[in-house]
Design a protein around this motif. Structure first.
Motif, short mmCIF file in Angstrom:
data_model
loop_
_atom_site.label_atom_id
_atom_site.label_comp_id
_atom_site.label_asym_id
_atom_site.label_seq_id
_atom_site.Cartn_x
_atom_site.Cartn_y
_atom_site.Cartn_z
N VAL A 62 0.86 -1.18 0.00
CA VAL A 62 0.00 0.00 0.00
C VAL A 62 0.90 1.23 0.00
CG1 VAL A 62 -2.05 -1.01 1.05
CG2 VAL A 62 -0.21 -0.23 2.52
N PHE A 63 0.43 2.29 -0.63
CA PHE A 63 1.30 3.42 -0.91
C PHE A 63 0.94 4.66 -0.07
CE2 PHE A 63 1.11 0.65 -4.61
CZ PHE A 63 2.46 0.42 -4.85
N GLY A 64 1.83 5.64 -0.12
CA GLY A 64 1.62 6.87 0.62
C GLY A 64 2.14 6.75 2.04
N LEU A 65 2.19 7.89 2.73
CA LEU A 65 2.67 7.90 4.11
C LEU A 65 1.75 7.06 5.00
CD1 LEU A 65 4.75 9.01 6.10
CD2 LEU A 65 3.27 11.02 6.41
N ASP A 66 0.44 7.17 4.78
CA ASP A 66 -0.49 6.36 5.58
C ASP A 66 -0.30 4.88 5.29
OD1 ASP A 66 -1.45 6.55 3.00
OD2 ASP A 66 -3.44 7.28 3.55
N GLY A 67 0.06 4.54 4.06
CA GLY A 67 0.34 3.15 3.72
C GLY A 67 1.59 2.63 4.42
N THR A 68 2.60 3.49 4.54
CA THR A 68 3.83 3.11 5.24
C THR A 68 3.54 2.79 6.70
OG1 THR A 68 5.18 4.48 3.78
CG2 THR A 68 6.14 3.88 5.91
N TYR A 69 2.76 3.66 7.34
CA TYR A 69 2.41 3.43 8.75
C TYR A 69 1.51 2.22 8.90
CZ TYR A 69 4.50 7.64 10.76
OH TYR A 69 5.38 8.58 11.22
#
Length: 231
Positions: free
Chosen positions: A46-53
């Protein structure tokens, strides 16, 4: 509502500063131990900063055998965001102090109504607060649901309409798509209804990497383009 309690408590209570150790502790928790099963790895990217978290949270929850508990907690959080539209604006306020964030985390933990014996959710919320990233929490809930769906063998279908659809219509669409090529053998279809008045009417159906746009707004856009190209 949660937003009101968060705002009130942040205003009247001062709490000790969150320690850097909380962030480091969570980071260490999310690292796979030597010889540990690869099942702790997120099933999809999953992508994006929220995906990283969300991916880091998935790994930490898998390590502590608390995936189901964390999933329920984030599902409850997601429902809270939907019911309390002011909450996101509070979490992204640039004026939040360290004390405010501490109290926000405490209120969010109360609202999830899930017993988290591993403290995975508590540690995660502390990490977001310490890194000034509480504003990505709503997105994390959504991305974590995507990871859990993939782990359970679910195929997500999003149905966007200008107004809420009757359950009968949703069931008809679900039955039709369940028998199609877009849902592989052994997979379960998960239907996510969404409302967006801007599409004016019709439907937008998204499943996997395919989008079927039957909205009125899309038809109007195609008509406008045709007129422009003709004239």
């Amino acid at each position: 509502m949660l937003a009101s309690r968060v705002a009130a408590r942040s205003a009247r209570v001062a709490a000790p500063r969150l320690s850097i150790a909380a962030t480091r502790g969570y980071a260490e928790q999310s690292k796979p131990a030597a010889g540990q099963s690869a099942n702790t790895k997120p099933p999809v990217q999953v992508f994006g900063l929220d995906g990283t978290y969300a991916s880091a949270l998935y790994t930490a929850a898998a390590k502590s055998n608390s995936l189901d508990t964390v999933s329920r907690a984030l599902e409850n959080m997601s429902n809270t965001f939907k019911k309390d539209t002011r909450l996101q604006s509070i979490l992204t306020a640039p004026t939040l102090s360290v004390d405010d964030k501490k109290q926000i985390v405490a209120e969010i933990q109360k609202s999830i109504n899930v017993q988290d014996k591993s403290n995975t959710v508590q540690n995660f919320l502390g990490t977001l607060a310490e890194n000034n990233r509480l504003g990505v929490l709503e997105g994390v809930c959504e991305k974590f649901a995507t990871l859990m769906g993939a782990a359970r063998g679910e195929v997500e279908m999003t149905i966007t309409s200008a107004a809420p659809l009757e359950q009968k219509v949703v069931r008809q669409l679900e039955q039709a798509v369940s028998k199609s090529q877009y849902v592989g053998q052994g997979k379960k279809l998960k239907v996510v209804p969404k409302v967006n008045p801007e599409i004016r009417g019709g439907l937008i159906v998204e499943i996997g990497d395919r989008t079927i746009d039957l909205s009125v707004s899309a038809k109007m856009a195609r008509m406008n383009k045709l007129l422009q190209d003709t004239l």
